[in-house]
Every structure is written in C-alpha cells, then in structure tokens.
Design an enzyme around this catalytic site. Structure first.
Site, PDB file in Angstrom:
ATOM      1  N   ARG A 210       0.824  -1.216   0.000  1.00 57.91           N
ATOM      2  CA  ARG A 210       0.000   0.000   0.000  1.00 57.91           C
ATOM      3  C   ARG A 210       0.857   1.265   0.000  1.00 57.91           C
ATOM      4  NH1 ARG A 210      -5.560  -0.422  -0.266  1.00 57.91           N
ATOM      5  NH2 ARG A 210      -5.585   1.469   0.948  1.00 57.91           N
TER       6      ARG A 210
ATOM      7  N   ASP B 208      -3.415  -5.763   9.006  1.00 53.74           N
ATOM      8  CA  ASP B 208      -4.814  -5.649   8.592  1.00 53.74           C
ATOM      9  C   ASP B 208      -5.674  -5.474   9.842  1.00 53.74           C
ATOM     10  OD1 ASP B 208      -7.406  -5.954   7.643  1.00 53.74           O
ATOM     11  OD2 ASP B 208      -6.904  -7.648   6.346  1.00 53.74           O
TER      12      ASP B 208
ATOM     13  N   TYR C 198     -22.003   1.025   9.163  1.00 55.30           N
ATOM     14  CA  TYR C 198     -21.002   2.083   9.306  1.00 55.30           C
ATOM     15  C   TYR C 198     -21.475   3.087  10.358  1.00 55.30           C
ATOM     16  CZ  TYR C 198     -18.108   6.102   8.037  1.00 55.30           C
ATOM     17  OH  TYR C 198     -17.244   7.178   8.067  1.00 55.30           O
TER      18      TYR C 198
ATOM     19  N   LYS D 212     -19.563   4.150  13.889  1.00 57.59           N
ATOM     20  CA  LYS D 212     -19.129   5.511  14.195  1.00 57.59           C
ATOM     21  C   LYS D 212     -19.772   6.025  15.481  1.00 57.59           C
ATOM     22  CE  LYS D 212     -16.059   5.880  11.097  1.00 57.59           C
ATOM     23  NZ  LYS D 212     -14.646   5.976  11.489  1.00 57.59           N
TER      24      LYS D 212
ATOM     25  N   VAL E 270     -15.630  14.245   2.409  1.00 61.33           N
ATOM     26  CA  VAL E 270     -14.463  14.697   1.653  1.00 61.33           C
ATOM     27  C   VAL E 270     -14.234  13.811   0.432  1.00 61.33           C
ATOM     28  CG1 VAL E 270     -13.311  15.830   3.580  1.00 61.33           C
ATOM     29  CG2 VAL E 270     -12.966  13.416   3.213  1.00 61.33           C
TER      30      VAL E 270
ATOM     31  N   THR F 274     -12.371  11.638  -1.083  1.00 59.12           N
ATOM     32  CA  THR F 274     -11.328  10.613  -1.021  1.00 59.12           C
ATOM     33  C   THR F 274     -11.878   9.357  -1.679  1.00 59.12           C
ATOM     34  OG1 THR F 274     -12.149   9.805   1.108  1.00 59.12           O
ATOM     35  CG2 THR F 274     -10.433  11.522   1.172  1.00 59.12           C
TER      36      THR F 274
END
Length: 177
Positions: free
Chosen positions: A37, A54, A135, A139, A166, A168
C-alpha cells in the site's frame, strides 16, 4: 516535536494528515494494511517509521500495537483507518481503535475519526454480535468510546472528530471539495 501514529495512512485523509504533520516537523509513524500500500516512494523518507497489519484481523491488530510500541510512547495517536461497506466495518472502525488504545502505552492525545453518520447509529449491541452493524453504528460506538476515554483517562485528551464529507476514495468523487 511530537511523535504521532496515524492509522490508515496509505491514502486519503490518513495520508494527507501524516504528510502535513511530517511537513511541520513531527515524527510520524504511519500504519498501512500491507507494505504494498506504500505507493509513493518519495514519502517513505519523511516517515519516522511504518507499521503494517490488517485491522480487520484481531491478531494483526495486536501485531500493529507491538510494532508501534517499539517507537516508544506516542504523543498522539490518530485512529483514522476505516471502511464504509464491508463485513469488517465493526472490527476496523470500532474494535481496532479500542484494542490499539488498550494495548499501547497511554498517549497524551487520542483522536478517533468519526462521522456525522453516527447520529443514525444504533445502540442495540445485538447488531454487533449478529453481524448486522452498519457504518453508522460503528461511528456511534467509536464516538462513545472516545468520550468514555476522555472522562476516564486523566492526563490523556481524547477526541472524536468528524472530518465531513471529503473527496477521497472512501468519500467518493461526489463529495464537496
């Protein structure tokens, strides 16, 4: 300057954060899932070090903590690594920050990346054990954890941060700039 660990720093917010911190003279250790990566070889020289693992795998989370501990006590740890749509959403977004916090020496500052989507997260922990957590749930849980650490760990500043939507790889091209 400060010694700082940034998880999930191979791209996106984590990479940009690590770069900005290093450019400002901080000693930055980055975390990436695997060394493949690390795509920008020019960046390698700017890091104090790189830890790999990972964060969807419990044994590898422990390995990341061991690797990071070799650098000594961090002034700050930025828990940036995250996934949006994956069966590993709870492990990467909530369990990994929890385990790393528990396994590493207590830093002066902890920063957990959250999301405004935490507002629609569920407090029903059966979602955690049944594998149906979202998700949003992850969070909410990491935000709650950040607040718990803030109220219980004297001498450590703990924050949950919402970077907004954002552009990304995770946020997508449709995110505002």
């Amino acid at each position: 300057m400060a010694l700082i660990l940034v998880t999930g720093a191979s791209s996106g917010l984590g990479h940009n954060t690590a770069k900005a911190l290093a450019d400002n003279g901080h000693d930055v250790v980055i975390h990436v899932r695997n060394s493949a990566r690390l795509t920008d070889t020019d960046d390698t020289a700017r890091w104090k070090g790189v830890v790999t693992g990972d964060l969807a795998k419990l044994d590898e989370i422990r390995g990341v903590a061991r690797q990071a501990s070799r650098f000594g006590r961090f002034d700050a740890v930025i828990h940036n690594a995250g996934v949006l749509h994956s069966p590993e959403v709870v492990t990467v977004n909530t369990v990994a920050p929890y385990m790393l916090t528990a396994l590493m020496d207590k830093p002066a500052r902890l920063i957990y990346l959250s999301s405004s989507m935490h507002r629609t997260g569920s407090t029903d922990l059966r979602r955690l054990t049944s594998g149906t957590a979202s998700y949003d749930d992850s969070k909410l849980w990491v935000t709650t954890f950040a607040l718990a650490v803030a109220s219980r760990w004297e001498g450590t500043s703990s924050h949950a941060v919402d970077p907004g939507w954002v552009p990304t790889r995770m946020g997508g091209a449709g995110a505002p700039t």
